[in-house]
Design a protein around this motif. Sequence first.
Motif, PDB file in Angstrom:
ATOM      1  N   ILE A  69       3.368  -4.817 -12.027  1.00  0.00           N
ATOM      2  CA  ILE A  69       3.855  -4.084 -10.857  1.00  0.00           C
ATOM      3  C   ILE A  69       3.191  -2.713 -10.766  1.00  0.00           C
ATOM      4  N   VAL A  70       2.943  -2.079 -11.898  1.00  0.00           N
ATOM      5  CA  VAL A  70       2.316  -0.752 -11.877  1.00  0.00           C
ATOM      6  C   VAL A  70       0.979  -0.816 -11.135  1.00  0.00           C
ATOM      7  N   ASN A  71       0.162  -1.772 -11.491  1.00  0.00           N
ATOM      8  CA  ASN A  71      -1.137  -1.908 -10.825  1.00  0.00           C
ATOM      9  C   ASN A  71      -0.974  -2.230  -9.346  1.00  0.00           C
ATOM     10  N   LYS A  72      -0.054  -3.105  -9.074  1.00  0.00           N
ATOM     11  CA  LYS A  72       0.159  -3.505  -7.681  1.00  0.00           C
ATOM     12  C   LYS A  72       0.680  -2.328  -6.855  1.00  0.00           C
ATOM     13  N   TYR A  73       1.535  -1.541  -7.473  1.00  0.00           N
ATOM     14  CA  TYR A  73       2.109  -0.375  -6.791  1.00  0.00           C
ATOM     15  C   TYR A  73       1.004   0.596  -6.357  1.00  0.00           C
ATOM     16  N   TYR A  74       0.128   0.926  -7.271  1.00  0.00           N
ATOM     17  CA  TYR A  74      -0.917   1.901  -6.932  1.00  0.00           C
ATOM     18  C   TYR A  74      -1.885   1.359  -5.881  1.00  0.00           C
ATOM     19  N   LYS A  75      -2.199   0.089  -6.024  1.00  0.00           N
ATOM     20  CA  LYS A  75      -3.099  -0.518  -5.050  1.00  0.00           C
ATOM     21  C   LYS A  75      -2.466  -0.508  -3.662  1.00  0.00           C
ATOM     22  N   ALA A  76      -1.188  -0.844  -3.615  1.00  0.00           N
ATOM     23  CA  ALA A  76      -0.485  -0.874  -2.326  1.00  0.00           C
ATOM     24  C   ALA A  76      -0.292   0.538  -1.776  1.00  0.00           C
ATOM     25  N   LEU A  77       0.069   1.465  -2.647  1.00  0.00           N
ATOM     26  CA  LEU A  77       0.350   2.839  -2.201  1.00  0.00           C
ATOM     27  C   LEU A  77      -0.869   3.444  -1.520  1.00  0.00           C
ATOM     28  N   TYR A  78      -1.972   3.455  -2.209  1.00  0.00           N
ATOM     29  CA  TYR A  78      -3.153   4.101  -1.642  1.00  0.00           C
ATOM     30  C   TYR A  78      -3.924   3.182  -0.701  1.00  0.00           C
ATOM     31  N   GLY A  79      -3.484   1.945  -0.620  1.00  0.00           N
ATOM     32  CA  GLY A  79      -4.007   1.059   0.407  1.00  0.00           C
ATOM     33  C   GLY A  79      -3.174   1.142   1.672  1.00  0.00           C
ATOM     34  N   GLY A  80      -2.147   1.972   1.634  1.00  0.00           N
ATOM     35  CA  GLY A  80      -1.299   2.161   2.811  1.00  0.00           C
ATOM     36  C   GLY A  80      -0.365   0.999   3.087  1.00  0.00           C
ATOM     37  N   ASP A  81      -0.193   0.117   2.129  1.00  0.00           N
ATOM     38  CA  ASP A  81       0.669  -1.056   2.322  1.00  0.00           C
ATOM     39  C   ASP A  81       2.092  -0.735   1.850  1.00  0.00           C
ATOM     40  N   LEU A  82       2.800  -0.020   2.682  1.00  0.00           N
ATOM     41  CA  LEU A  82       4.139   0.413   2.269  1.00  0.00           C
ATOM     42  C   LEU A  82       5.139  -0.742   2.286  1.00  0.00           C
ATOM     43  N   HIS A  83       4.862  -1.776   3.026  1.00  0.00           N
ATOM     44  CA  HIS A  83       5.736  -2.948   2.969  1.00  0.00           C
ATOM     45  C   HIS A  83       5.727  -3.524   1.551  1.00  0.00           C
TER      46      HIS A  83
END
Lengths: 139, 205
Positions: A16-30
Amino acid sequence: MVEYATEDSFLQPEKIVNKYYKALYGGDLHCVKSLMTWKSYTMMLESFGLRLSLRDLSFKRQLEKIEEDASLLQEVEKKLSSELLLRNRSPEINIQQIEPNGSERKTVSYKEDGKAKKLYFSKKDDCWLIDYYAGRPVS
Amino acid sequence: MKKNSRRSFLVNSIFAGVGAIGLASCSNDDSDAPIPQNPDTENPQEPDNPDNGGSGLNEEQKDELFFIYQEEKVARDAYITLGEMYPYENTFASIQLAEQRHIDSARGLCETYGVDISGTDEGSVGNFVIDVLQELYNTVIEEGSNSLLDALKMGELIEVTDIKDLDHAINDLGMPDDVVRVYESLREGSYNHLEAFQQAISKES
């Protein structure tokens, strides 16, 4: 508001940590939302939205009302998503340690671009979720 | 929609509008701090029921104590860094000492109630293991680096937020009396800090 039982939520905390950062800075707030408790998610919006709030009065006002109006939450997410993308960040995440904290909590220690960081997790309905309030060591 | 039980962080000050909070309670001045209205005045009371030994709080309350302890460091570190940026403006230097006492008080409550803080690091200024706290700190410093006036406004913003967070901890969580008294004392100190920043802003504007 948060749909806990998503595919992402069944991931182990270190994933989840990796996924969180990828989503956060990828703008994928969903996606980000699906990885966190609601309380932590709003905290994230407030924290990462501060920069935008200081420059955009309408965003600031919308952020104030996200818990009362789902349409305003969507507006906030849309604006913040764009702002996060503009940051053009893709930090390097290196997992250092995964520590159980009682039976319902875990702490993941990692490095974000070489800086020591931690994300705390709690279990809800068998799903691990980022929970900023779960850092207190429990027996 | 699911309600958040805590309106936290700097967003509270944004929502409140910096400078919008009235200064109704600034009477606990017993400090020799050399800044207007003696902002460095709080003298947090120690918990008066140390025998509770961790038995007096539920898990959520303990989590809150732990988080507030971590959160208090943001203010102190921000004032240290902004004070180094603007060494001729003594408001930051004066208030950072008081913020250390806020941390001490928050730590004291953790110790009283058996909240383990052994894994935290108070000493490393500007470094936070939690990303949302790091982001807050970074934003405050980035904004504050633009000008002294912006830096003072960031101080004002931090204090408004502290007051709101303490209001929440005092009123909404059913904390025991000794915890409430400590937080009330901290809140009074934050009102004094707020007034100091507002006076400095008036002079700088």
